[in-house]
Design an enzyme around this catalytic site. Structure first.
Site, PDB file in Angstrom:
ATOM      1  N   GLU A 106       0.841  -1.199   0.000  1.00 30.96           N
ATOM      2  CA  GLU A 106       0.000   0.000   0.000  1.00 30.96           C
ATOM      3  C   GLU A 106       0.873   1.245   0.000  1.00 30.96           C
ATOM      4  OE1 GLU A 106      -3.217  -0.141   2.934  1.00 30.96           O
ATOM      5  OE2 GLU A 106      -3.095   2.038   3.181  1.00 30.96           O
ATOM      6  N   ASP A 108       0.308   5.329   0.546  1.00 34.91           N
ATOM      7  CA  ASP A 108      -0.743   6.237   1.022  1.00 34.91           C
ATOM      8  C   ASP A 108      -0.396   7.709   0.950  1.00 34.91           C
ATOM      9  OD1 ASP A 108      -2.372   4.204   2.026  1.00 34.91           O
ATOM     10  OD2 ASP A 108      -1.302   4.149   3.917  1.00 34.91           O
ATOM     11  N   GLU A 110      -2.546  10.947   2.601  1.00 41.21           N
ATOM     12  CA  GLU A 110      -3.759  11.417   3.279  1.00 41.21           C
ATOM     13  C   GLU A 110      -3.591  12.905   3.543  1.00 41.21           C
ATOM     14  OE1 GLU A 110      -4.519   9.237   6.876  1.00 41.21           O
ATOM     15  OE2 GLU A 110      -5.262   7.496   5.787  1.00 41.21           O
ATOM     16  N   HIS A 123       0.006  13.393   4.997  1.00 44.59           N
ATOM     17  CA  HIS A 123       0.483  12.238   5.760  1.00 44.59           C
ATOM     18  C   HIS A 123       0.739  11.113   4.753  1.00 44.59           C
ATOM     19  CE1 HIS A 123       0.338   9.499   9.324  1.00 44.59           C
ATOM     20  NE2 HIS A 123      -0.153   8.637   8.439  1.00 44.59           N
ATOM     21  N   THR A 124       1.914  10.529   4.761  1.00 45.67           N
ATOM     22  CA  THR A 124       2.222   9.451   3.805  1.00 45.67           C
ATOM     23  C   THR A 124       2.665   8.192   4.548  1.00 45.67           C
ATOM     24  OG1 THR A 124       4.593   9.977   3.560  1.00 45.67           O
ATOM     25  CG2 THR A 124       3.061  11.154   2.122  1.00 45.67           C
ATOM     26  N   ASN A 125       2.470   7.057   3.892  1.00 43.72           N
ATOM     27  CA  ASN A 125       2.926   5.791   4.475  1.00 43.72           C
ATOM     28  C   ASN A 125       3.185   4.803   3.338  1.00 43.72           C
ATOM     29  OD1 ASN A 125       3.606   3.882   6.428  1.00 43.72           O
ATOM     30  ND2 ASN A 125       1.602   3.885   7.418  1.00 43.72           N
ATOM     31  N   ARG A 134       5.610   3.426   8.360  1.00 42.11           N
ATOM     32  CA  ARG A 134       6.687   4.204   7.726  1.00 42.11           C
ATOM     33  C   ARG A 134       6.192   5.618   7.408  1.00 42.11           C
ATOM     34  NH1 ARG A 134       7.367  -0.933   4.406  1.00 42.11           N
ATOM     35  NH2 ARG A 134       9.144  -1.988   5.371  1.00 42.11           N
ATOM     36  N   GLU A 135       5.618   6.268   8.402  1.00 37.95           N
ATOM     37  CA  GLU A 135       4.997   7.557   8.160  1.00 37.95           C
ATOM     38  C   GLU A 135       6.012   8.680   7.943  1.00 37.95           C
ATOM     39  OE1 GLU A 135       4.463   5.632  10.826  1.00 37.95           O
ATOM     40  OE2 GLU A 135       2.344   5.033  10.776  1.00 37.95           O
ATOM     41  N   TRP A 186      -8.980  12.986  15.472  1.00 43.20           N
ATOM     42  CA  TRP A 186      -7.519  13.051  15.528  1.00 43.20           C
ATOM     43  C   TRP A 186      -6.852  13.905  14.457  1.00 43.20           C
ATOM     44  CZ3 TRP A 186      -5.296  11.329  11.013  1.00 43.20           C
ATOM     45  CH2 TRP A 186      -6.095  10.497  10.208  1.00 43.20           C
ATOM     46  N   GLY A 190      -4.118  17.549  16.174  1.00 41.59           N
ATOM     47  CA  GLY A 190      -4.187  16.487  17.165  1.00 41.59           C
ATOM     48  C   GLY A 190      -5.597  16.198  17.670  1.00 41.59           C
ATOM     49  N   ARG A 258       9.768   6.714  19.440  1.00 42.46           N
ATOM     50  CA  ARG A 258       8.862   5.659  18.986  1.00 42.46           C
ATOM     51  C   ARG A 258       9.584   4.330  18.808  1.00 42.46           C
ATOM     52  NH1 ARG A 258       5.996   6.075  13.127  1.00 42.46           N
ATOM     53  NH2 ARG A 258       5.057   3.999  13.054  1.00 42.46           N
TER      54      ARG A 258
HETATM   55  C1  LIG Z   1      -2.734  22.860  11.012  1.00 42.42           C
HETATM   56  O1  LIG Z   1      -2.122  24.051  11.418  1.00 42.42           O
HETATM   57  C2  LIG Z   1      -1.255  23.914  12.532  1.00 42.42           C
HETATM   58  C3  LIG Z   1      -0.782  25.317  12.911  1.00 42.42           C
HETATM   59  O2  LIG Z   1      -0.164  25.956  11.826  1.00 42.42           O
HETATM   60  C4  LIG Z   1      -0.111  22.980  12.185  1.00 42.42           C
HETATM   61  O3  LIG Z   1       0.724  22.790  13.302  1.00 42.42           O
HETATM   62  C5  LIG Z   1      -0.667  21.645  11.731  1.00 42.42           C
HETATM   63  O4  LIG Z   1       0.393  20.804  11.277  1.00 42.42           O
HETATM   64  C6  LIG Z   1      -1.649  21.865  10.586  1.00 42.42           C
HETATM   65  N1  LIG Z   1      -2.220  20.614  10.085  1.00 42.42           N
HETATM   66  C7  LIG Z   1      -3.075  19.832  10.768  1.00 42.42           C
HETATM   67  C8  LIG Z   1      -3.617  18.683  10.036  1.00 42.42           C
HETATM   68  O5  LIG Z   1      -3.402  20.038  11.923  1.00 42.42           O
END
Ligand SMILES: *[C@@H]1O[C@H](CO)[C@@H](O)[C@H](O)[C@H]1NC(C)=O
Length: 270
Positions: A106, A108, A110, A123-125, A134-135, A186, A190, A258
């Site tokens: 796969e 990826d 995202e 985001h890749t893997n 392997r992100e 998520w 975060g 990690r």
């Molecule tokens: C959204 O913006 C923040 C602040 O610039 C950044 O740290 C973060 O990587 C960005 N992307 C996501 C998906 O939160």
């Protein structure tokens, strides 16, 4: 964006093209009517211009997705994608290649949305024989909601270290998948920033799908060996280093917390 897979290196490429949707006139290779099918979301998947443009949408009830009918092995895949604009917090636009089964391969991409004015995270893997982890993550050097762009810049390379025991995705044909869904638990900052459903439906646009060779079974020995011997040229190597230096925000190969007993072995191979 595109994916080039070959025996020597697997290259993930991003592209943007500054064309308005209304200027589409030519059919270049693929067609969404013929080459793809809906995976979920029913009429949230829409096709326009006789299958030259596809849109996915996400609302509070469901996201949506599609996949290719055919599977591919070796070659180059191009797709122009325009991501959810404005406040895309909590949305994820996934674009990936995958074979089937427990020991699948796969690749990826995202795209994790963000609040207006803050950057998307790519985001890749890479999974080989069922194993991922392997992100790498990147910010982008252009606004992926304004442009369908690009410039052939490679963003990551996965070299063939089969001889040293690291499986390489070169024998299981993969289909192309894409989906738009909600992951506000998520995805954005975060999980602190949630989806603003007042802005729904959210829409991502796809066009100019092209793949060459256009079928795993169509890969000749000649084509395979051509891909096996292809390398990044000097311009591509410079672009890759530029992306890594200025835009990479996470790399599993440097995450010693990690991997307290040592990062995966391919990280140390040149
Ligand atoms: C959204 O913006 C923040 C602040 O610039 C950044 O740290 C973060 O990587 C960005 N992307 C996501 C998906 O939160």
């Amino acid at each position: 964006m595109g994916v080039s897979s070959n025996n020597g290196v697997l290259v993930m490429i991003l592209m943007v093209v500054t064309l308005a949707l209304s200027t589409i006139t030519s059919v270049n290779g693929g067609n969404f009517n013929q080459d793809f099918e809906v995976t979920f979301g029913d009429n949230r998947v829409k096709k326009f211009y006789r299958g030259q443009v596809l849109t996915l949408s996400l609302d509070k009830v469901s996201g949506s997705g599609f996949k290719s009918k055919r599977a591919y092995l070796f070659g180059r895949i191009d797709m122009q994608v325009k991501l959810v604009a404005g406040n895309s917090a909590g949305t994820v636009t996934a674009y990936y290649l995958s074979s089937e089964g427990q020991t699948h391969d796969e690749i990826d991409f995202e795209f994790l949305g963000n609040v207006t004015g803050q950057p998307y995270t790519l985001h890749t893997n890479v999974f080989t024989k069922g194993k991922g982890g392997r992100e790498q993550q990147f910010h982008l050097w252009f606004d992926p909601t304004l442009k369908f762009l690009v410039d052939n810049t490679p963003i990551r390379v996965f070299k063939n270290h089969e001889a040293k025991g690291v499986p390489f995705p070169k024998s299981q044909p993969m289909k192309i998948y894409s989906s738009l869904w909600n992951a506000d638990q998520w995805a954005t900052q975060g999980g602190r920033v949630k989806t603003d459903w007042n802005k729904a439906p959210f829409t991502a646009y796809y066009r100019n799908f092209n793949v060459n060779p256009n079928h795993a079974a169509a890969v000749s020995a000649y084509t395979e060996s051509k891909w096996q011997n292809q390398q990044l040229n000097a311009w591509s190597r410079r672009r890759l280093r530029w992306v890594q230096k200025y835009f990479m925000i996470y790399n599993y190969c440097t995450d010693v917390q990690r991997f307290p007993r040592g990062v995966p072995s391919e990280c140390k191979m040149i």
